[in-house]
Every structure is written in structure tokens, then in C-alpha cells.
Scaffold this motif. Sequence first.
Motif, PDB file in Angstrom:
ATOM      1  N   UNK A 172     -70.747 -49.229 -56.451  1.00 32.78           N
ATOM      2  CA  UNK A 172     -70.967 -48.214 -57.483  1.00 32.78           C
ATOM      3  C   UNK A 172     -70.182 -46.940 -57.169  1.00 32.78           C
ATOM      4  N   UNK A 173     -70.139 -46.566 -55.891  1.00 32.67           N
ATOM      5  CA  UNK A 173     -69.369 -45.382 -55.496  1.00 32.67           C
ATOM      6  C   UNK A 173     -67.874 -45.619 -55.694  1.00 32.67           C
ATOM      7  N   UNK A 174     -67.419 -46.824 -55.380  1.00 27.47           N
ATOM      8  CA  UNK A 174     -66.010 -47.159 -55.587  1.00 27.47           C
ATOM      9  C   UNK A 174     -65.653 -47.090 -57.070  1.00 27.47           C
ATOM     10  N   UNK A 175     -66.534 -47.598 -57.916  1.00 28.31           N
ATOM     11  CA  UNK A 175     -66.287 -47.572 -59.356  1.00 28.31           C
ATOM     12  C   UNK A 175     -66.238 -46.146 -59.870  1.00 28.31           C
ATOM     13  N   UNK A 176     -67.157 -45.322 -59.436  1.00 24.56           N
ATOM     14  CA  UNK A 176     -67.181 -43.925 -59.859  1.00 24.56           C
ATOM     15  C   UNK A 176     -65.917 -43.197 -59.409  1.00 24.56           C
ATOM     16  N   UNK A 177     -65.485 -43.441 -58.184  1.00 23.97           N
ATOM     17  CA  UNK A 177     -64.271 -42.808 -57.668  1.00 23.97           C
ATOM     18  C   UNK A 177     -63.040 -43.280 -58.442  1.00 23.97           C
ATOM     19  N   UNK A 178     -63.000 -44.557 -58.775  1.00 27.40           N
ATOM     20  CA  UNK A 178     -61.868 -45.089 -59.534  1.00 27.40           C
ATOM     21  C   UNK A 178     -61.819 -44.486 -60.930  1.00 27.40           C
ATOM     22  N   UNK A 179     -62.969 -44.325 -61.568  1.00 25.87           N
ATOM     23  CA  UNK A 179     -63.002 -43.716 -62.901  1.00 25.87           C
ATOM     24  C   UNK A 179     -62.529 -42.268 -62.841  1.00 25.87           C
ATOM     25  N   UNK A 180     -62.917 -41.556 -61.808  1.00 26.55           N
ATOM     26  CA  UNK A 180     -62.471 -40.167 -61.645  1.00 26.55           C
ATOM     27  C   UNK A 180     -60.961 -40.101 -61.443  1.00 26.55           C
ATOM     28  N   UNK A 181     -60.413 -41.048 -60.662  1.00 20.80           N
ATOM     29  CA  UNK A 181     -58.962 -41.071 -60.454  1.00 20.80           C
ATOM     30  C   UNK A 181     -58.230 -41.357 -61.756  1.00 20.80           C
ATOM     31  N   UNK A 182     -58.766 -42.248 -62.576  1.00 22.87           N
ATOM     32  CA  UNK A 182     -58.139 -42.555 -63.862  1.00 22.87           C
ATOM     33  C   UNK A 182     -58.159 -41.326 -64.759  1.00 22.87           C
ATOM     34  N   UNK A 183     -59.288 -40.616 -64.808  1.00 21.60           N
ATOM     35  CA  UNK A 183     -59.379 -39.406 -65.626  1.00 21.60           C
ATOM     36  C   UNK A 183     -58.394 -38.348 -65.147  1.00 21.60           C
TER      37      UNK A 183
END
Length: 61
Positions: free
Chosen positions: A26-37
Amino acid sequence: MRRRDLAWFLLAAPPAASQTNTTTAAEDLTAAKERVKTNSSELAKFAIPISTEPAFVFKAY
């Protein structure tokens, strides 16, 4: 032992045990979404004309 052999030995060595990954999925997914944004907002700052893109047709056979 040649320098080349020594370099290969050092590069092939396993990574240090202190570098463990303690993040959850879940933390990896959140970090990846932030990087995409962040990346999207940085790329939106540049205007690229359509003539820059190559003209081609992709056909999957």
C-alpha cells in the motif's frame, strides 16, 4: 588475480544485508501515485508542438 576478475567478483557479490525493504504494498502504491502526479505536473509545464511527434501508423499483426 587480474583487476578484471576482481571487479567481476565485487560486482557479482550479493548486496549488503542492511538494505532491507520494509515498505508495504500500500505504501509502494501511494508513493508511485505521488511520483506520477509529480511527473505529470512537471511535464505539463512544457508545450510540445504536434509536429515534434513522428508520423507513423502502428499496426499489430
